[in-house]
Design an enzyme around this catalytic site. Structure first.
Site, mmCIF file in Angstrom:
data_model
loop_
_atom_site.group_PDB
_atom_site.id
_atom_site.type_symbol
_atom_site.label_atom_id
_atom_site.label_comp_id
_atom_site.label_asym_id
_atom_site.label_seq_id
_atom_site.Cartn_x
_atom_site.Cartn_y
_atom_site.Cartn_z
ATOM 1 N N SER A 125 0.834 -1.203 0.000
ATOM 2 C CA SER A 125 0.000 0.000 0.000
ATOM 3 C C SER A 125 0.867 1.249 0.000
ATOM 4 O O SER A 125 1.981 1.252 0.561
ATOM 5 C CB SER A 125 -0.846 -0.024 1.278
ATOM 6 O OG SER A 125 -1.463 1.214 1.498
ATOM 7 N N TYR A 150 -1.984 -0.920 10.918
ATOM 8 C CA TYR A 150 -2.291 -1.510 9.606
ATOM 9 C C TYR A 150 -1.141 -1.241 8.634
ATOM 10 O O TYR A 150 -0.614 -2.151 7.988
ATOM 11 C CB TYR A 150 -3.608 -0.949 9.032
ATOM 12 C CG TYR A 150 -3.718 -1.200 7.553
ATOM 13 C CD1 TYR A 150 -3.941 -2.484 7.070
ATOM 14 C CD2 TYR A 150 -3.533 -0.168 6.622
ATOM 15 C CE1 TYR A 150 -3.982 -2.736 5.708
ATOM 16 C CE2 TYR A 150 -3.568 -0.411 5.270
ATOM 17 C CZ TYR A 150 -3.793 -1.694 4.807
ATOM 18 O OH TYR A 150 -3.814 -1.945 3.455
ATOM 19 N N LYS A 154 1.948 -3.754 6.568
ATOM 20 C CA LYS A 154 2.348 -3.774 5.149
ATOM 21 C C LYS A 154 3.858 -3.585 5.038
ATOM 22 O O LYS A 154 4.540 -4.276 4.277
ATOM 23 C CB LYS A 154 1.612 -2.678 4.368
ATOM 24 C CG LYS A 154 0.118 -2.901 4.253
ATOM 25 C CD LYS A 154 -0.185 -4.094 3.389
ATOM 26 C CE LYS A 154 -1.620 -4.545 3.492
ATOM 27 N NZ LYS A 154 -1.894 -5.828 2.893
#
Ligand code: NAD
Ligand code: WQD
Length: 335
Positions: A125, A150, A154
């Protein structure tokens, strides 16, 4: 026919990628625990493509479950979408995110290695760039200063994959950093249908348009951007899905390595640009109010997509109008 294991394949981006894989002559095999999607997506994929992909309700934390799938199918490559993705929830429940996303990826990689499957595309992302010093964002910009758990999952998974390659250069790895996927398949059968109050802009807009919510809250009108609202790189999910086919081709044709690509359009649109474009498609003004900034948001984020264009031949085709039309068609069909 090459078999591609798609984790999270009934989810938003996964389902569109499965459609494109079938169209390109691959045989996708889906695993998903259905924590954020429904099994009827498999029916929808069949309705769109005429092909019913194999589906297994399996969790990526479940090594034995995955082992059975890898034993039943001769997998050429894995496209790894499965993961939790709600930024706010990750701040409240970091362990859940680290366990699901990171432990889940470790289990998957262990099973891949045991079955000698060494090709993987990973859903990363733009969030790995944190707050970029400048835009557009290039792949060689620093990563890791993420503002929420979050995003850190990644970043950590990217690092894990790089270390794995150092230890075993028979792996061939592609890290795909998505910008802001929106839109839906033109059939209106698959798209993004979040549970509860949407976190992301486009699903919130379509829910306002259909009357589920009275107006859009525009988070901040005082950013240093042309109209004061946040600027992002919205990319049609079908363009994004096609980017995976090109990345797969890259993996098939190139020497083993760790390849990193931004998947975006290179164009930034503000929240008010989105409201305007959507209102035009809707045929009336979408109601909105400018409210406080949302914690953790940055002013501007858009890709330099030139590396993906040069090395993959990737160029997004669909414009903002098409993104709005397809998102709206999907929302209306949900009624
Ligand atoms: P999504 O929630 O629609 O799809 C993810 C799928 O993974 C869901 O179907 C869910 O049920 C499944 N899943 C979650 N945990 C699992 C587990 N432990 N085992 C098996 N299945 C599991 O999300 P999406 O928007 O399609 O995103 C796909 C991937 O792309 C995610 O990894 C996400 O972090 C990443 N990504 C998304 C965006 C975005 O804005 N949508 C942007 C950048 C990156
Ligand atoms: C876009 C713009 C908001 C909702 C998030 C994740 C990121 C990535 C993509 C997975 C911003 C504004 C939004 C609303 C608004 N996901 N907005 N009102 O924040 O760019 O990225 O999704 O990797 O990690 O952080 O996307 O759609 O939430 O917001 O004004 O109700 O819309 O402030 O400027 P974001 P978004």
């Amino acid at each position: 026919m090459k078999k591609i294991l798609v984790t999270g394949g009934t989810g938003y981006i996964g389902s569109h990628t499965v459609v494109e894989l079938i169209g390109a002559g691959y045989e996708p095999v889906i695993i998903d625990n259905l924590s954020n999607s429904k099994e009827d997506v498999v029916d929808k994929i069949q309705a769109i493509t005429g092909v019913r992909p194999a589906f297994y309700k399996v969790d990526i934390l479940d090594k034995e479950g995955m082992d059975k799938v890898f034993s039943a199918h001769d997998i050429f490559a894995v496209i790894h979408f499965a993961g939790l993705k709600a930024v706010g929830e990750s701040v409240k429940l970091p362990l859940k995110y680290y366990d699901n996303n990171i432990t889940g990826t470790l289990r998957l990689l262990e099973v891949m290695r045991a079955h000698n499957v060494k090709n993987i595309l990973f859903s990363s992302s733009a969030t790995v760039y944190g707050t970029p010093k400048t835009v557009p964002i290039r792949e060689d910009f620093p990563t890791g200063a993420c503002t929420n758990p979050y995003g850190k999952t990644k970043y950590f998974i990217e690092e894990i994959l790089k270390d794995l390659y150092v230890s075993d250069n028979t792996f061939n790895i592609c890290l795909l950093r998505y910008f802001n996927p929106v839109g839906a398949h033109e059939s209106g059968l698959i798209g993004e249908n979040p549970n509860g109050i949407p976190n992301n802009l486009m699903p919130y807009i379509t829910q306002v348009a259909i009357g589920i919510r009275p107006f859009l809250n525009v988070f901040g009108g005082d950013y240093p951007t042309p109209d004061g609202t946040g600027v992002r790189d919205y990319i049609h999910v079908v363009d994004l899905a096609r980017g995976h086919l090109l990345a797969l081709k890259k993996i098939e044709e190139s020497a083993n390595g760790v390849y990193v690509y931004n998947l975006g359009t290179g164009t930034g649109y503000s929240v008010l640009d989105m409201v305007k474009a959507f209102s035009e498609v809707l045929g009336r003004q979408l109601p909105y109010k400018i409210v406080e900034r949302r914690a953790g948001d940055i002013a501007e984020c858009y890709a330099d997509p030139s590396k993906a264009e040069k090395e993959l031949g990737f160029k997004a085709q669909y414009d903002l109008k098409r993104m709005c039309e397809d998102s709206w068609r999907f929302q209306q069909k949900l009624k």
